[in-house]
Design a protein around this motif. Sequence first.
Motif, PDB file in Angstrom:
ATOM      1  N   MET A 132     -38.061  28.283 -74.979  1.00  0.00           N
ATOM      2  CA  MET A 132     -38.771  27.219 -75.694  1.00  0.00           C
ATOM      3  C   MET A 132     -37.927  25.963 -75.813  1.00  0.00           C
ATOM      4  O   MET A 132     -38.443  24.847 -75.678  1.00  0.00           O
ATOM      5  N   GLU A 133     -36.638  26.122 -76.053  1.00  0.00           N
ATOM      6  CA  GLU A 133     -35.750  24.955 -76.131  1.00  0.00           C
ATOM      7  C   GLU A 133     -35.671  24.250 -74.785  1.00  0.00           C
ATOM      8  O   GLU A 133     -35.683  23.005 -74.722  1.00  0.00           O
TER       9      GLU A 133
ATOM     10  N   LEU B 111     -34.110  35.196 -75.893  1.00  0.00           N
ATOM     11  CA  LEU B 111     -34.658  34.777 -74.596  1.00  0.00           C
ATOM     12  C   LEU B 111     -35.840  33.829 -74.776  1.00  0.00           C
ATOM     13  O   LEU B 111     -35.952  32.808 -74.089  1.00  0.00           O
ATOM     14  N   VAL B 112     -36.721  34.156 -75.716  1.00  0.00           N
ATOM     15  CA  VAL B 112     -37.890  33.304 -75.975  1.00  0.00           C
ATOM     16  C   VAL B 112     -37.453  31.963 -76.560  1.00  0.00           C
ATOM     17  O   VAL B 112     -37.929  30.907 -76.141  1.00  0.00           O
TER      18      VAL B 112
ATOM     19  N   THR C 153     -45.974  29.383 -64.287  1.00  0.00           N
ATOM     20  CA  THR C 153     -45.876  29.453 -65.749  1.00  0.00           C
ATOM     21  C   THR C 153     -44.404  29.557 -66.131  1.00  0.00           C
ATOM     22  O   THR C 153     -43.541  29.782 -65.281  1.00  0.00           O
ATOM     23  N   HIS C 154     -44.133  29.429 -67.408  1.00  0.00           N
ATOM     24  CA  HIS C 154     -42.810  29.743 -67.923  1.00  0.00           C
ATOM     25  C   HIS C 154     -42.679  31.265 -67.894  1.00  0.00           C
ATOM     26  O   HIS C 154     -43.674  31.986 -68.018  1.00  0.00           O
ATOM     27  N   PHE C 155     -41.453  31.757 -67.741  1.00  0.00           N
ATOM     28  CA  PHE C 155     -41.269  33.193 -67.534  1.00  0.00           C
ATOM     29  C   PHE C 155     -39.991  33.681 -68.195  1.00  0.00           C
ATOM     30  O   PHE C 155     -38.937  33.058 -68.071  1.00  0.00           O
ATOM     31  N   VAL C 156     -40.106  34.794 -68.924  1.00  0.00           N
ATOM     32  CA  VAL C 156     -38.950  35.491 -69.480  1.00  0.00           C
ATOM     33  C   VAL C 156     -38.900  36.853 -68.804  1.00  0.00           C
ATOM     34  O   VAL C 156     -39.802  37.678 -68.988  1.00  0.00           O
TER      35      VAL C 156
END
Length: 195
Positions: free
Chosen positions: A180-181, A175-176, A139-142
């Motif tokens: 997203m970018e 960060l989010v 997954t995408h992760f922050v």
Amino acid sequence: MKTLVCFGDSITSEEKSDDGSLRLSSRVRLSLQKWNVINAGVPAETTRVALTRFQEDVLRHDPDLVTILFGANDASRHRLIEVEEYKKNLEYMIEKLGPSKVILVSPSPVNERFQHARSNEELKNYAFAVRKLAKKYNTHFVDLWTEMINKDYCKMLNNDGLHFNKKGYKLLADLVIRKMEKISKSQASKRMLLL
């Protein structure tokens, strides 16, 4: 218009803080105006309770991306959801959405001087569990935990030692937004390759 759902507990909930400063969803909406940003945060919630509203508050919007930020309440002594159940609850969300739509956000540290219901030693286990799930499912992760631990995180928290002040929300939102970018650029590149 693409849709982002911000799903979480009190750190995600609401558009503005008591002092009028913008919180997560408001900041993302202001920066990424081509996105429909839906706030689906509920104060005091654990992942167990969040599953009961997952269909109504997340899936029914058919989102393109969903930030998932839980852990502060799961790790609290008075609402404790063990790490294994926490992971299973997050896995359910990931599998229902599909990993490519998920931005997992690790829980943040607390200021233990003011926060007695949670410890950083315990919260770290939940943050690392999120990191492992992000890797397992791709997954995408922050990594909010690491970002805050590596800064003077106490200056990003309110006097309760848990909730974010203006600096904390600026960091989280930045960060989010950056994530997203990056996702949007990656998707655009993939589309160009298909042409």
